[in-house]
Design an enzyme around this catalytic site. Sequence first.
Site, PDB file in Angstrom:
ATOM      1  CB  VAL A   1     -27.834  11.371  20.817  1.00 25.64           C
ATOM      2  CG1 VAL A   1     -27.450  12.178  21.586  1.00 25.64           C
ATOM      3  CG2 VAL A   1     -29.484  11.711  20.609  1.00 25.64           C
ATOM      4  CB  CYS A   2     -27.994   6.612  18.487  1.00 28.12           C
ATOM      5  SG  CYS A   2     -26.318   6.088  18.306  1.00 28.12           S
ATOM      6  N   PRO A   3     -29.962   7.818  16.393  1.00 32.41           N
ATOM      7  CG  PRO A   3     -31.461   7.126  14.627  1.00 32.41           C
ATOM      8  CD  PRO A   3     -31.357   7.768  15.919  1.00 32.41           C
TER       9      PRO A   3
ATOM     10  NE  ARG B   1     -25.196   3.223  17.034  1.00 33.41           N
ATOM     11  CZ  ARG B   1     -26.210   2.364  16.928  1.00 33.41           C
ATOM     12  NH1 ARG B   1     -26.577   1.402  17.622  1.00 33.41           N
ATOM     13  NH2 ARG B   1     -27.014   2.544  15.781  1.00 33.41           N
TER      14      ARG B   1
END
Length: 79
Positions: free
Chosen positions: A16-18, A49
């Site tokens: 998951v981000c980032p 993103r």
Amino acid sequence: MAKYDVTKSIDVRGEVCPVPDVETKRALKKMKAGEILEVWIDYAMSKERIPEAVKNLGHEVLEIEETGTSEWKIYIKVK
């Protein structure tokens, strides 16, 4: 037959981000102009993103291909 002549492939599924964004940028820095990076993701926010970050870096998103339920491949051409 592959759509693109992929130079490098990274698999950030399960992250998951980032992490997907950071790993994509790290891979792009090591690549030469004209090469193609294939990024495997399964995190929906990364689908938005990563292309945005790639364009800001001056590279080209060739395609975002849906490969399964909540799973995509992003093809990026290094400029």
